[in-house]
Design an enzyme around this catalytic site. Sequence first.
Site, PDB file in Angstrom:
ATOM      1  N   LYS A  26      35.608  29.569  45.092  1.00  0.00           N
ATOM      2  CA  LYS A  26      35.769  30.965  45.523  1.00  0.00           C
ATOM      3  C   LYS A  26      35.811  31.905  44.313  1.00  0.00           C
ATOM      4  O   LYS A  26      35.151  32.930  44.306  1.00  0.00           O
ATOM      5  CB  LYS A  26      37.066  31.150  46.327  1.00  0.00           C
TER       6      LYS A  26
ATOM      7  N   ARG B  38      43.984  33.424  56.412  1.00  0.00           N
ATOM      8  CA  ARG B  38      44.066  31.957  56.413  1.00  0.00           C
ATOM      9  C   ARG B  38      44.645  31.439  57.717  1.00  0.00           C
ATOM     10  O   ARG B  38      44.911  30.253  57.833  1.00  0.00           O
ATOM     11  CB  ARG B  38      44.949  31.484  55.266  1.00  0.00           C
TER      12      ARG B  38
ATOM     13  N   ARG C  66      41.646  21.161  36.072  1.00  0.00           N
ATOM     14  CA  ARG C  66      41.422  22.601  35.842  1.00  0.00           C
ATOM     15  C   ARG C  66      42.473  23.179  34.898  1.00  0.00           C
ATOM     16  O   ARG C  66      43.657  22.916  35.042  1.00  0.00           O
ATOM     17  CB  ARG C  66      41.476  23.310  37.194  1.00  0.00           C
TER      18      ARG C  66
ATOM     19  N   ARG D 120      47.841  25.700  36.304  1.00  0.00           N
ATOM     20  CA  ARG D 120      48.563  26.337  37.401  1.00  0.00           C
ATOM     21  C   ARG D 120      49.613  25.369  37.926  1.00  0.00           C
ATOM     22  O   ARG D 120      49.339  24.180  38.065  1.00  0.00           O
ATOM     23  CB  ARG D 120      47.570  26.674  38.523  1.00  0.00           C
TER      24      ARG D 120
ATOM     25  N   ARG E 214      47.957  21.470  49.722  1.00  0.00           N
ATOM     26  CA  ARG E 214      47.182  22.706  49.943  1.00  0.00           C
ATOM     27  C   ARG E 214      45.951  22.420  50.794  1.00  0.00           C
ATOM     28  O   ARG E 214      45.565  23.215  51.650  1.00  0.00           O
ATOM     29  CB  ARG E 214      46.781  23.318  48.601  1.00  0.00           C
TER      30      ARG E 214
HETATM   31  N1  LIG Z   1      46.369  34.570  52.935  1.00  0.00           N
HETATM   32  C1  LIG Z   1      47.426  33.859  52.522  1.00  0.00           C
HETATM   33  N2  LIG Z   1      48.447  33.617  53.363  1.00  0.00           N
HETATM   34  C2  LIG Z   1      49.518  32.907  52.993  1.00  0.00           C
HETATM   35  N3  LIG Z   1      49.654  32.365  51.776  1.00  0.00           N
HETATM   36  C3  LIG Z   1      48.673  32.565  50.872  1.00  0.00           C
HETATM   37  C4  LIG Z   1      47.515  33.331  51.191  1.00  0.00           C
HETATM   38  N4  LIG Z   1      46.717  33.362  50.117  1.00  0.00           N
HETATM   39  C5  LIG Z   1      47.337  32.647  49.168  1.00  0.00           C
HETATM   40  N5  LIG Z   1      48.516  32.165  49.611  1.00  0.00           N
HETATM   41  C6  LIG Z   1      49.480  31.321  48.875  1.00  0.00           C
HETATM   42  O1  LIG Z   1      49.114  31.305  47.511  1.00  0.00           O
HETATM   43  C7  LIG Z   1      48.765  29.971  47.092  1.00  0.00           C
HETATM   44  C8  LIG Z   1      47.636  30.038  46.087  1.00  0.00           C
HETATM   45  O2  LIG Z   1      46.500  30.600  46.692  1.00  0.00           O
HETATM   46  P1  LIG Z   1      45.086  30.591  45.938  1.00  0.00           P
HETATM   47  O3  LIG Z   1      45.259  31.094  44.564  1.00  0.00           O
HETATM   48  O4  LIG Z   1      44.108  31.280  46.796  1.00  0.00           O
HETATM   49  O5  LIG Z   1      44.767  29.047  45.785  1.00  0.00           O
HETATM   50  P2  LIG Z   1      44.181  28.004  46.805  1.00  0.00           P
HETATM   51  O6  LIG Z   1      42.732  27.958  46.516  1.00  0.00           O
HETATM   52  O7  LIG Z   1      44.922  26.789  46.426  1.00  0.00           O
HETATM   53  O8  LIG Z   1      44.530  28.386  48.182  1.00  0.00           O
HETATM   54  C9  LIG Z   1      48.434  29.248  48.379  1.00  0.00           C
HETATM   55  O9  LIG Z   1      48.637  27.850  48.249  1.00  0.00           O
HETATM   56  C10 LIG Z   1      49.459  29.876  49.345  1.00  0.00           C
HETATM   57  O10 LIG Z   1      50.746  29.341  49.146  1.00  0.00           O
END
Ligand SMILES: Nc1ncnc2c1ncn2[C@@H]1O[C@H](COP(=O)(O)OP(=O)(O)O)[C@@H](O)[C@H]1O
Length: 288
Positions: free
Chosen positions: A116, A189, A224, A253, A264
């Site tokens: 992404k 999500r 990563r 991270r 996740r």
């Molecule tokens: N739309 C969302 N709703 C709820 N939690 C979110 C959302 N976007 C991100 N998060 C939280 O932030 C964390 C990291 O998100 P992100 O950086 O997009 O990584 P990933 O690709 O692991 O989902 C997720 O594991 C979740 O805990």
Amino acid sequence: MASVACAVSPVSAQSAAATPVRYQQASVSSSSSTASTSASFKVAASAFVAQQPFGSQFHGRRESFGAALSYSVVLDNGLVESRRSSRVAKCSPVRALQDGAAPLRVMISGAPASGKGTQCEMIVEQYNLAHIATGDLLRAEVAAGTDAGKLAQDYMQKGQLVPNDVVVTMVKKKLSEAPNGWLLDGYPRSLTQAEALEALNIHPQIFILLEVPDEILVQRVVGRRLDPVTGKIYHLMYSPPETPEIAARLTQREDDTEEKVKLRLKTHSANVQSVIDIYKPVMKVVSF
Ligand SMILES: Nc1ncnc2c1ncn2[C@@H]1O[C@H](COP(=O)(O)OP(=O)(O)O)[C@@H](O)[C@H]1O
């Protein structure tokens, strides 16, 4: 002489409200014929995205999006031909959606490390969109020690979704500050999150879903690393840092461990279908 035609039927908020089905299929097609071959092909969002250097950070090469336009053409005989042309800019789905339409609204979804970030970087640069990434926004809140960040931290560490009231408020605010169009990355999500936007009459013109096998995702995540100085992403095996100095300052991270990425991934697969159901008509799936 080859001809290119693009057609797309984005649904305006008004017409969407008037019909029981919120979204109509967005289609982008092009046709080309030459003296030697008659080729008809479809350039979907998948081609648009798939032809980009997906995962290039893992192979040590990073190309600029606009300059190196190439695209795949499925010929009538089933063979896939790779072409390079500025023409694709005119018939890419995102471009077609943008032409003559109000600010572009794009959503992208995919499991952790599905690419992404890489795709978003290129799309926002090309189309000058506000990049709204909920993961980044949440990490910023955590780093700043805000109330929202304190609440979010625990969920993020467990690989779970942060409660909707935190995320929805954040996203609404950011969308209202993006008059020239947006790329929403990592949101919605869940069904509730999608419904929160639907209730506000906020609809994407295209929803891009990246699909990558889980075992590849795990490999990508555990290797990563981030260079906090340049923001560049490395992979210890596939795209190692260029110098020992860079290697020494790389960070990982907190949630990029095997154990956490598996959680996740579980969260992602438990929720993604409900989001797909809502956006299916404007969804372009890119499988790798
Ligand atoms: N739309 C969302 N709703 C709820 N939690 C979110 C959302 N976007 C991100 N998060 C939280 O932030 C964390 C990291 O998100 P992100 O950086 O997009 O990584 P990933 O690709 O692991 O989902 C997720 O594991 C979740 O805990």
